[in-house]
Design a protein around this motif. Sequence first.
Motif, short mmCIF file in Angstrom:
data_model
loop_
_atom_site.label_atom_id
_atom_site.label_comp_id
_atom_site.label_asym_id
_atom_site.label_seq_id
_atom_site.Cartn_x
_atom_site.Cartn_y
_atom_site.Cartn_z
N LEU A 25 1.17 -1.28 -0.11
CA LEU A 25 -0.21 0.15 -0.37
C LEU A 25 0.85 1.30 0.32
O LEU A 25 0.28 2.25 -0.26
CB LEU A 25 -0.89 0.02 1.11
CG LEU A 25 -1.97 -0.83 1.20
CD1 LEU A 25 -2.85 -0.90 2.84
CD2 LEU A 25 -3.00 -0.88 0.22
N ASP A 37 -4.08 2.55 -2.20
CA ASP A 37 -5.52 2.33 -3.06
C ASP A 37 -6.15 3.34 -2.71
O ASP A 37 -6.12 3.96 -1.35
CB ASP A 37 -5.28 0.99 -1.81
CG ASP A 37 -6.98 1.04 -2.11
OD1 ASP A 37 -7.99 1.73 -2.68
OD2 ASP A 37 -7.42 -0.14 -1.82
N ALA A 85 -8.92 4.54 -3.12
CA ALA A 85 -10.31 4.19 -2.03
C ALA A 85 -9.82 4.25 -1.05
O ALA A 85 -11.18 4.24 0.09
CB ALA A 85 -11.49 2.66 -3.02
N LEU A 86 -8.95 3.00 -0.07
CA LEU A 86 -9.09 3.44 1.02
C LEU A 86 -8.52 4.40 1.74
O LEU A 86 -8.58 4.89 3.14
CB LEU A 86 -7.22 2.71 1.53
CG LEU A 86 -6.77 1.53 2.22
CD1 LEU A 86 -7.95 1.79 3.48
CD2 LEU A 86 -6.04 0.76 2.84
N ARG A 107 -8.98 7.45 0.79
CA ARG A 107 -9.99 7.61 1.03
C ARG A 107 -11.01 7.85 1.79
O ARG A 107 -11.36 8.85 3.05
CB ARG A 107 -11.37 8.43 -0.47
CG ARG A 107 -10.77 9.23 -1.13
CD ARG A 107 -12.08 9.11 -2.44
NE ARG A 107 -12.60 7.96 -2.94
CZ ARG A 107 -11.57 7.31 -3.94
NH1 ARG A 107 -10.78 7.20 -4.25
NH2 ARG A 107 -13.08 5.66 -4.23
N LYS A 108 -10.82 6.41 2.58
CA LYS A 108 -11.92 6.13 3.80
C LYS A 108 -11.31 6.05 4.52
O LYS A 108 -11.91 6.97 6.04
CB LYS A 108 -11.76 4.52 3.88
CG LYS A 108 -12.86 3.80 4.60
CD LYS A 108 -12.68 1.97 5.00
CE LYS A 108 -13.28 1.88 6.13
NZ LYS A 108 -13.78 0.77 6.11
N VAL A 109 -9.75 6.56 5.08
CA VAL A 109 -8.43 6.74 5.98
C VAL A 109 -9.11 8.45 5.99
O VAL A 109 -9.00 8.81 7.33
CB VAL A 109 -7.13 6.33 6.33
CG1 VAL A 109 -6.41 7.38 6.70
CG2 VAL A 109 -7.15 4.75 5.88
#
Length: 168
Positions: A3, A8, A10-11, A13-15
């Motif tokens: 990573l 990533d 999407a990840l 953005r989530k974080v």
Amino acid sequence: TQLFFEPDSALIRKVDSIYNAMTDKQRAAQMIMTASSTAPKLGYPYDKARQLIKDGWVGNLVFLKGSKSAFAAQVKELNALPGMLRPLYACDCEPSLMNSKWPGTQQVLKANQQNTEELVETNTHVIISDMKEVGVQLNFAPVADNALNKDVISTRAFGNDPNSIIQL
């Protein structure tokens, strides 16, 4: 590490969304780890550590001394607390002290008895197995101690030859 080199989106953005939803107190708590233990003067009793996490002053917990089954129950209880993030759980699960600090764990050789890479690997996998059963993600066990001063280090080092310690 993948990573890091291949992020990533999407990840990320989530974080970012979780981080941006946190208060300053919650962000600060993520950088603090308290200790819990059944031994006097060695960390807080579990009830005090739980309250620090529940009140949002601390985000993470290191288990020092207590039974494997009690630690597993504590992880389950803490993971059920409401909040954005679950605590990061750690231990000082060094092989020479593991079985005395965490009763109920599988037997492992003391560090000074592990004189081959195969023994180190085997005992490491046993410790990891116990950690996973409890829910602990991080081990602070020392790996490069030198046993020159046997009164202090005793059985807790792979030996006193720097080259063999590095190899193991």
